[in-house]
Design a protein around this motif. Structure first.
Motif, PDB file in Angstrom:
ATOM      1  N   SER A 142       0.837  -1.194   0.000  1.00  0.00           N
ATOM      2  CA  SER A 142       0.000   0.000   0.000  1.00  0.00           C
ATOM      3  C   SER A 142       0.877   1.251   0.000  1.00  0.00           C
ATOM      4  O   SER A 142       1.550   1.557   1.000  1.00  0.00           O
ATOM      5  CB  SER A 142      -0.908   0.015   1.232  1.00  0.00           C
ATOM      6  OG  SER A 142      -1.529   1.274   1.367  1.00  0.00           O
ATOM      7  N   GLU A 143       0.855   1.973  -1.102  1.00  0.00           N
ATOM      8  CA  GLU A 143       1.653   3.199  -1.186  1.00  0.00           C
ATOM      9  C   GLU A 143       1.174   4.239  -0.182  1.00  0.00           C
ATOM     10  O   GLU A 143       1.984   4.989   0.375  1.00  0.00           O
ATOM     11  CB  GLU A 143       1.618   3.746  -2.614  1.00  0.00           C
ATOM     12  CG  GLU A 143       2.382   2.857  -3.584  1.00  0.00           C
ATOM     13  CD  GLU A 143       2.444   3.426  -4.991  1.00  0.00           C
ATOM     14  OE1 GLU A 143       2.281   4.636  -5.167  1.00  0.00           O
ATOM     15  OE2 GLU A 143       2.670   2.624  -5.914  1.00  0.00           O
ATOM     16  N   LEU A 144      -0.132   4.272   0.067  1.00  0.00           N
ATOM     17  CA  LEU A 144      -0.665   5.219   1.041  1.00  0.00           C
ATOM     18  C   LEU A 144      -0.169   4.898   2.445  1.00  0.00           C
ATOM     19  O   LEU A 144       0.278   5.787   3.172  1.00  0.00           O
ATOM     20  CB  LEU A 144      -2.199   5.231   1.001  1.00  0.00           C
ATOM     21  CG  LEU A 144      -2.882   6.179   1.995  1.00  0.00           C
ATOM     22  CD1 LEU A 144      -2.458   7.618   1.746  1.00  0.00           C
ATOM     23  CD2 LEU A 144      -4.394   6.042   1.897  1.00  0.00           C
ATOM     24  N   ASP A 145      -0.214   3.626   2.831  1.00  0.00           N
ATOM     25  CA  ASP A 145       0.307   3.234   4.148  1.00  0.00           C
ATOM     26  C   ASP A 145       1.793   3.555   4.264  1.00  0.00           C
ATOM     27  O   ASP A 145       2.251   4.052   5.299  1.00  0.00           O
ATOM     28  CB  ASP A 145       0.088   1.734   4.395  1.00  0.00           C
ATOM     29  CG  ASP A 145      -1.348   1.399   4.749  1.00  0.00           C
ATOM     30  OD1 ASP A 145      -2.159   2.323   4.962  1.00  0.00           O
ATOM     31  OD2 ASP A 145      -1.665   0.193   4.803  1.00  0.00           O
ATOM     32  N   ASN A 146       2.551   3.286   3.217  1.00  0.00           N
ATOM     33  CA  ASN A 146       3.982   3.601   3.233  1.00  0.00           C
ATOM     34  C   ASN A 146       4.214   5.095   3.406  1.00  0.00           C
ATOM     35  O   ASN A 146       5.079   5.509   4.180  1.00  0.00           O
ATOM     36  CB  ASN A 146       4.655   3.117   1.950  1.00  0.00           C
ATOM     37  CG  ASN A 146       4.892   1.629   1.944  1.00  0.00           C
ATOM     38  OD1 ASN A 146       5.052   1.003   2.986  1.00  0.00           O
ATOM     39  ND2 ASN A 146       4.913   1.047   0.766  1.00  0.00           N
ATOM     40  N   PHE A 147       3.444   5.902   2.696  1.00  0.00           N
ATOM     41  CA  PHE A 147       3.586   7.358   2.785  1.00  0.00           C
ATOM     42  C   PHE A 147       3.291   7.838   4.208  1.00  0.00           C
ATOM     43  O   PHE A 147       4.072   8.591   4.793  1.00  0.00           O
ATOM     44  CB  PHE A 147       2.656   8.045   1.777  1.00  0.00           C
ATOM     45  CG  PHE A 147       2.676   9.541   1.853  1.00  0.00           C
ATOM     46  CD1 PHE A 147       3.719  10.255   1.282  1.00  0.00           C
ATOM     47  CD2 PHE A 147       1.663  10.229   2.504  1.00  0.00           C
ATOM     48  CE1 PHE A 147       3.756  11.644   1.361  1.00  0.00           C
ATOM     49  CE2 PHE A 147       1.694  11.617   2.585  1.00  0.00           C
ATOM     50  CZ  PHE A 147       2.742  12.326   2.011  1.00  0.00           C
ATOM     51  N   ILE A 148       2.183   7.370   4.768  1.00  0.00           N
ATOM     52  CA  ILE A 148       1.799   7.790   6.121  1.00  0.00           C
ATOM     53  C   ILE A 148       2.834   7.327   7.138  1.00  0.00           C
ATOM     54  O   ILE A 148       3.269   8.098   7.998  1.00  0.00           O
ATOM     55  CB  ILE A 148       0.400   7.239   6.475  1.00  0.00           C
ATOM     56  CG1 ILE A 148      -0.665   7.935   5.609  1.00  0.00           C
ATOM     57  CG2 ILE A 148       0.095   7.411   7.962  1.00  0.00           C
ATOM     58  CD1 ILE A 148      -2.035   7.286   5.663  1.00  0.00           C
ATOM     59  N   ASN A 149       3.252   6.066   7.043  1.00  0.00           N
ATOM     60  CA  ASN A 149       4.239   5.541   7.988  1.00  0.00           C
ATOM     61  C   ASN A 149       5.578   6.255   7.875  1.00  0.00           C
ATOM     62  O   ASN A 149       6.234   6.527   8.884  1.00  0.00           O
ATOM     63  CB  ASN A 149       4.402   4.037   7.794  1.00  0.00           C
ATOM     64  CG  ASN A 149       3.162   3.269   8.199  1.00  0.00           C
ATOM     65  OD1 ASN A 149       2.381   3.717   9.037  1.00  0.00           O
ATOM     66  ND2 ASN A 149       2.965   2.108   7.603  1.00  0.00           N
ATOM     67  N   GLN A 150       5.985   6.579   6.660  1.00  0.00           N
ATOM     68  CA  GLN A 150       7.223   7.320   6.472  1.00  0.00           C
ATOM     69  C   GLN A 150       7.130   8.690   7.134  1.00  0.00           C
ATOM     70  O   GLN A 150       8.063   9.120   7.810  1.00  0.00           O
ATOM     71  CB  GLN A 150       7.539   7.475   4.989  1.00  0.00           C
ATOM     72  CG  GLN A 150       8.814   8.251   4.731  1.00  0.00           C
ATOM     73  CD  GLN A 150       9.098   8.449   3.248  1.00  0.00           C
ATOM     74  OE1 GLN A 150       8.241   8.237   2.395  1.00  0.00           O
ATOM     75  NE2 GLN A 150      10.315   8.854   2.938  1.00  0.00           N
TER      76      GLN A 150
END
Length: 125
Positions: free
Chosen positions: A6-14
């Protein structure tokens, strides 16, 4: 390192990691295959890449092709990568108790966290 399709999850977690000053560098992989290739390439460079190794790998369980369980198995089976170099953290939306059991049966030094990632979770690591 984040391993999540999930690119969105990666973005938020980053962003959570950066805002909490948790890590100087966050590597992002949207597939287990790319994460394994990255770690294999680092291992091949030897001591030159020692500073580039991620200290913690956050792994999603539900990914296509190679899921989180398979990723951990492949990481553990590849002696060139050396699973002991990393702290493995499963970061998943799964609340099924069998997922935690299965993951710790593959590798007993795994931390299991449920999404969403928070600064408090990072502080506890």
């Amino acid at each position: 390192m984040l391993v999540d399709d999930s690119e969105l999850d990666n973005f938020i977690n980053q962003k959570i990691m950066e805002s909490s000053l948790f890590a100087e560098k966050v590597y992002i992989n949207t597939s287990s295959k790319s994460a394994l290739e990255f770690l294999t390439n680092l291992a091949a460079t030897g001591e030159i890449a020692a500073k580039l190794y991620p200290q913690i790998i956050f792994i999603d369980l539900n990914m296509p092709i190679i899921d989180g369980f398979q990723f951990i198995e492949l990481l553990k089976a590849n002696s060139n990568i050396g699973v002991e170099k990393y702290k493995l953290v499963i970061l998943t939306s799964s609340i099924h108790p069998n997922d935690k059991k299965r993951a710790t049966e593959i590798y007993d030094k795994i931390t299991f966290l449920n999404k969403p990632l928070t600064e408090e979770m990072l502080e506890a690591l």
